[in-house]
Write a protein that holds these residues in place. Structure first.
Motif, PDB file in Angstrom:
ATOM      1  N   ALA A  44       0.783  -1.157   0.043  1.00  0.00           N
ATOM      2  CA  ALA A  44       0.054   0.165  -0.040  1.00  0.00           C
ATOM      3  C   ALA A  44       0.955   1.382  -0.096  1.00  0.00           C
ATOM      4  N   SER A  45       2.031   1.304   0.492  1.00  0.00           N
ATOM      5  CA  SER A  45       2.798   2.400   0.733  1.00  0.00           C
ATOM      6  C   SER A  45       3.465   2.628  -0.492  1.00  0.00           C
ATOM      7  N   LEU A  46       3.736   1.581  -1.343  1.00  0.00           N
ATOM      8  CA  LEU A  46       4.633   1.789  -2.676  1.00  0.00           C
ATOM      9  C   LEU A  46       3.492   2.319  -3.811  1.00  0.00           C
ATOM     10  N   THR A  47       2.237   1.769  -3.595  1.00  0.00           N
ATOM     11  CA  THR A  47       1.042   2.036  -4.574  1.00  0.00           C
ATOM     12  C   THR A  47       0.834   3.434  -4.254  1.00  0.00           C
ATOM     13  N   ALA A  48       0.671   3.924  -3.057  1.00  0.00           N
ATOM     14  CA  ALA A  48       0.549   5.429  -2.588  1.00  0.00           C
ATOM     15  C   ALA A  48       1.697   6.143  -3.236  1.00  0.00           C
ATOM     16  N   TYR A  49       2.844   5.929  -2.759  1.00  0.00           N
ATOM     17  CA  TYR A  49       4.075   6.856  -3.407  1.00  0.00           C
ATOM     18  C   TYR A  49       3.796   7.064  -5.001  1.00  0.00           C
ATOM     19  N   ILE A  50       3.525   5.972  -5.784  1.00  0.00           N
ATOM     20  CA  ILE A  50       3.341   6.058  -7.264  1.00  0.00           C
ATOM     21  C   ILE A  50       2.263   6.846  -7.633  1.00  0.00           C
ATOM     22  N   ARG A  51       1.051   6.671  -7.073  1.00  0.00           N
ATOM     23  CA  ARG A  51      -0.157   7.496  -7.045  1.00  0.00           C
ATOM     24  C   ARG A  51       0.206   9.083  -6.918  1.00  0.00           C
ATOM     25  N   LYS A  52       0.900   9.285  -5.888  1.00  0.00           N
ATOM     26  CA  LYS A  52       1.062  10.833  -5.759  1.00  0.00           C
ATOM     27  C   LYS A  52       2.229  11.641  -6.595  1.00  0.00           C
ATOM     28  N   ARG A  54       2.850  10.551  -9.814  1.00  0.00           N
ATOM     29  CA  ARG A  54       2.312  10.468 -10.947  1.00  0.00           C
ATOM     30  C   ARG A  54       1.301  11.776 -10.965  1.00  0.00           C
ATOM     31  N   LYS A  55       0.628  12.056  -9.803  1.00  0.00           N
ATOM     32  CA  LYS A  55      -0.304  13.178  -9.697  1.00  0.00           C
ATOM     33  C   LYS A  55       0.524  14.446  -9.807  1.00  0.00           C
ATOM     34  N   ARG A  56       1.671  14.557  -9.356  1.00  0.00           N
ATOM     35  CA  ARG A  56       2.752  15.692  -9.247  1.00  0.00           C
ATOM     36  C   ARG A  56       3.289  15.876 -10.511  1.00  0.00           C
TER      37      ARG A  56
END
Length: 66
Positions: A44-52, A54-56
């Motif tokens: 979950a930490s890795l997917t959250a990092y990737i999502r954030k 990409r959003k930036r």
């Protein structure tokens, strides 16, 4: 309950180089733990990092050669 995957599994599943994932661990950008000699990343930490990232509009890491 957290799901933990090895750096090797994360690299294979998410398409990032294992060295880059280890760099994210060192920088504290993803949650990780070391079990004996193997680093594990909380999925979950890795997917959250990737999502954030990409959003930036950031590149999220070196892709492994295809």
């Amino acid at each position: 309950m957290a799901e933990w995957i090895s750096v090797t599994e994360a690299a294979r599943e998410f398409g990032y180089h294992a060295d880059h994932l280890r760099e994210l661990i060192r920088e504290g950008k993803v949650k990780a733990r070391k079990v004996v000699t193997v680093w594990q990343i909380e999925r979950a930490s890795l997917t959250a990092y990737i999502r954030k990232a990409r959003k930036r509009g950031e590149k999220t890491g070196r892709k492994k050669p295809g």
